[in-house]
Design a protein around this motif. Structure first.
Motif, PDB file in Angstrom:
ATOM      1  N   ARG A 202       0.814  -1.229   0.000  1.00  0.00           N
ATOM      2  CA  ARG A 202       0.000   0.000   0.000  1.00  0.00           C
ATOM      3  C   ARG A 202       0.844   1.274   0.000  1.00  0.00           C
ATOM      4  N   THR A 203       2.029   1.229   0.622  1.00  0.00           N
ATOM      5  CA  THR A 203       2.763   2.473   0.848  1.00  0.00           C
ATOM      6  C   THR A 203       4.004   2.676  -0.013  1.00  0.00           C
ATOM      7  N   ASP A 204       4.553   1.633  -0.596  1.00  0.00           N
ATOM      8  CA  ASP A 204       5.802   1.766  -1.352  1.00  0.00           C
ATOM      9  C   ASP A 204       5.581   1.409  -2.814  1.00  0.00           C
ATOM     10  N   ALA A 205       4.931   2.305  -3.529  1.00  0.00           N
ATOM     11  CA  ALA A 205       4.573   2.057  -4.931  1.00  0.00           C
ATOM     12  C   ALA A 205       5.804   1.834  -5.809  1.00  0.00           C
ATOM     13  N   ALA A 206       6.912   2.451  -5.465  1.00  0.00           N
ATOM     14  CA  ALA A 206       8.115   2.312  -6.288  1.00  0.00           C
ATOM     15  C   ALA A 206       8.634   0.875  -6.314  1.00  0.00           C
ATOM     16  N   ASN A 207       8.357   0.122  -5.270  1.00  0.00           N
ATOM     17  CA  ASN A 207       8.855  -1.253  -5.175  1.00  0.00           C
ATOM     18  C   ASN A 207       7.719  -2.262  -5.037  1.00  0.00           C
ATOM     19  N   ILE A 208       6.564  -1.925  -5.576  1.00  0.00           N
ATOM     20  CA  ILE A 208       5.373  -2.750  -5.366  1.00  0.00           C
ATOM     21  C   ILE A 208       5.576  -4.192  -5.836  1.00  0.00           C
ATOM     22  N   GLN A 209       6.290  -4.403  -6.928  1.00  0.00           N
ATOM     23  CA  GLN A 209       6.480  -5.771  -7.417  1.00  0.00           C
ATOM     24  C   GLN A 209       7.292  -6.616  -6.431  1.00  0.00           C
ATOM     25  N   GLN A 210       8.285  -6.013  -5.845  1.00  0.00           N
ATOM     26  CA  GLN A 210       9.080  -6.721  -4.830  1.00  0.00           C
ATOM     27  C   GLN A 210       8.202  -7.135  -3.658  1.00  0.00           C
ATOM     28  N   TRP A 211       7.334  -6.222  -3.194  1.00  0.00           N
ATOM     29  CA  TRP A 211       6.493  -6.507  -2.026  1.00  0.00           C
ATOM     30  C   TRP A 211       5.352  -7.448  -2.368  1.00  0.00           C
ATOM     31  N   LEU A 212       4.823  -7.358  -3.584  1.00  0.00           N
ATOM     32  CA  LEU A 212       3.791  -8.319  -4.009  1.00  0.00           C
ATOM     33  C   LEU A 212       4.347  -9.738  -4.025  1.00  0.00           C
ATOM     34  N   TRP A 213       5.553  -9.879  -4.534  1.00  0.00           N
ATOM     35  CA  TRP A 213       6.177 -11.202  -4.581  1.00  0.00           C
ATOM     36  C   TRP A 213       6.424 -11.724  -3.161  1.00  0.00           C
ATOM     37  N   ALA A 214       6.925 -10.866  -2.292  1.00  0.00           N
ATOM     38  CA  ALA A 214       7.159 -11.278  -0.905  1.00  0.00           C
ATOM     39  C   ALA A 214       5.842 -11.662  -0.229  1.00  0.00           C
ATOM     40  N   LEU A 215       4.799 -10.876  -0.474  1.00  0.00           N
ATOM     41  CA  LEU A 215       3.487 -11.176   0.085  1.00  0.00           C
ATOM     42  C   LEU A 215       2.982 -12.517  -0.438  1.00  0.00           C
ATOM     43  N   ALA A 216       3.052 -12.713  -1.747  1.00  0.00           N
ATOM     44  CA  ALA A 216       2.539 -13.942  -2.357  1.00  0.00           C
ATOM     45  C   ALA A 216       3.286 -15.176  -1.860  1.00  0.00           C
ATOM     46  N   THR A 217       4.609 -15.107  -1.807  1.00  0.00           N
ATOM     47  CA  THR A 217       5.370 -16.280  -1.359  1.00  0.00           C
ATOM     48  C   THR A 217       5.141 -16.562   0.124  1.00  0.00           C
ATOM     49  N   THR A 218       4.925 -15.513   0.907  1.00  0.00           N
ATOM     50  CA  THR A 218       4.625 -15.712   2.322  1.00  0.00           C
ATOM     51  C   THR A 218       3.262 -16.366   2.486  1.00  0.00           C
ATOM     52  N   GLN A 219       2.287 -15.892   1.732  1.00  0.00           N
ATOM     53  CA  GLN A 219       0.957 -16.508   1.788  1.00  0.00           C
ATOM     54  C   GLN A 219       1.027 -17.969   1.348  1.00  0.00           C
ATOM     55  N   ARG A 220       1.781 -18.240   0.312  1.00  0.00           N
ATOM     56  CA  ARG A 220       1.957 -19.623  -0.150  1.00  0.00           C
ATOM     57  C   ARG A 220       2.567 -20.489   0.954  1.00  0.00           C
ATOM     58  N   ASP A 221       3.633 -19.984   1.574  1.00  0.00           N
ATOM     59  CA  ASP A 221       4.299 -20.734   2.637  1.00  0.00           C
ATOM     60  C   ASP A 221       3.383 -20.948   3.837  1.00  0.00           C
ATOM     61  N   ALA A 222       2.451 -20.021   4.049  1.00  0.00           N
ATOM     62  CA  ALA A 222       1.506 -20.128   5.163  1.00  0.00           C
ATOM     63  C   ALA A 222       0.340 -21.054   4.836  1.00  0.00           C
ATOM     64  N   GLY A 223       0.280 -21.547   3.605  1.00  0.00           N
ATOM     65  CA  GLY A 223      -0.820 -22.417   3.209  1.00  0.00           C
ATOM     66  C   GLY A 223      -2.067 -21.654   2.808  1.00  0.00           C
ATOM     67  N   LEU A 224      -1.946 -20.362   2.594  1.00  0.00           N
ATOM     68  CA  LEU A 224      -3.061 -19.518   2.149  1.00  0.00           C
ATOM     69  C   LEU A 224      -3.013 -19.444   0.619  1.00  0.00           C
ATOM     70  N   TYR A 225      -3.320 -20.561  -0.007  1.00  0.00           N
ATOM     71  CA  TYR A 225      -3.104 -20.695  -1.450  1.00  0.00           C
ATOM     72  C   TYR A 225      -3.999 -19.784  -2.281  1.00  0.00           C
ATOM     73  N   LYS A 226      -5.257 -19.627  -1.903  1.00  0.00           N
ATOM     74  CA  LYS A 226      -6.148 -18.746  -2.678  1.00  0.00           C
ATOM     75  C   LYS A 226      -5.646 -17.308  -2.632  1.00  0.00           C
ATOM     76  N   GLU A 227      -5.256 -16.861  -1.456  1.00  0.00           N
ATOM     77  CA  GLU A 227      -4.736 -15.507  -1.313  1.00  0.00           C
ATOM     78  C   GLU A 227      -3.429 -15.347  -2.091  1.00  0.00           C
ATOM     79  N   ALA A 228      -2.596 -16.387  -2.038  1.00  0.00           N
ATOM     80  CA  ALA A 228      -1.324 -16.342  -2.758  1.00  0.00           C
ATOM     81  C   ALA A 228      -1.558 -16.236  -4.262  1.00  0.00           C
ATOM     82  N   ILE A 229      -2.533 -16.982  -4.777  1.00  0.00           N
ATOM     83  CA  ILE A 229      -2.839 -16.915  -6.208  1.00  0.00           C
ATOM     84  C   ILE A 229      -3.216 -15.487  -6.593  1.00  0.00           C
ATOM     85  N   GLY A 230      -4.044 -14.845  -5.775  1.00  0.00           N
ATOM     86  CA  GLY A 230      -4.437 -13.467  -6.049  1.00  0.00           C
ATOM     87  C   GLY A 230      -3.251 -12.522  -6.089  1.00  0.00           C
ATOM     88  N   ALA A 231      -2.306 -12.710  -5.173  1.00  0.00           N
ATOM     89  CA  ALA A 231      -1.120 -11.848  -5.147  1.00  0.00           C
ATOM     90  C   ALA A 231      -0.190 -12.175  -6.318  1.00  0.00           C
TER      91      ALA A 231
END
Length: 188
Positions: free
Chosen positions: A122-151
């Motif tokens: 939400r706050t670092d638009a310049a690096n949004i792709q880096q944070w989206l990837w980190a968010l998605a892989t974290t959700q995947r590792d947490a077993g939140l697969y639907k959320e990870a797919i969205g990210a």
């Protein structure tokens, strides 16, 4: 000479050599860093942190303090240090917040890591792709697969994002969708 003494496990001579260097060359971050790293390598983290805090470059010193806490799996203290760094080094605050997320991930505290990464998206638009990837892989590792797919869907690093979405669909036993993303990634 210090490396030889270190390999020979002559800690007293290593420390004496560093003391001599500091007397001759004066206090500088390079020598202090090497001395502190020696303590950290020998799991004397408190001594290492005391030395890191003597750095003239406060940001570098605190960064290494946080790393030492992470080495000890003391996430709470590492997070406090990263928060200090974000305040001290406002220009790189997002990076320090990212380190907070990484520290949470290391100890599998996925809910906290996800909160950090969502905030960065939400706050670092310049690096949004880096944070989206980190968010998605974290959700995947947490077993939140639907959320990870969205990210992963928002990530622009094709075909890696498609491969990850396929993997998440596979975990959800959604084989048709898994094949769809696998074939799309293979087409490119």
């Amino acid at each position: 000479m210090i490396e030889v003494e270190s390999y020979a496990r002559r800690g007293d001579k290593v420390l004496a050599a560093y003391a001599t260097m500091l007397k001759i060359f004066g206090t500088n971050d390079d020598i202090l860093g090497r001395l502190a790293d020696y303590h950290a390598a020998n799991k004397r983290y408190a001594q290492a942190r005391t030395i890191y805090l003597r750095f003239k470059d406060k940001v570098q010193g605190l960064s290494r303090v946080a790393t030492s806490y992470r080495s000890e799996k003391n996430t709470a203290e590492a997070i406090k240090t990263y928060q200090q760094l974000a305040g001290l080094d406002a220009e790189n605050a997002a990076s320090w917040q990212g380190e907070q997320g990484a520290a949470y991930r290391e100890v599998k505290n996925y809910p906290e890591a996800i909160k950090v990464y969502q905030g960065l998206v939400r706050t670092d638009a310049a690096n949004i792709q880096q944070w989206l990837w980190a968010l998605a892989t974290t959700q995947r590792d947490a077993g939140l697969y639907k959320e990870a797919i969205g990210a992963f869907r928002q990530c622009e690093n094709f075909p890696a994002n498609y491969q990850q979405m396929a993997s998440c669909h596979n975990e959800l036993k959604q084989y048709k969708d898994c094949l769809l993303y696998t074939s799309d990634a293979a087409d490119e």
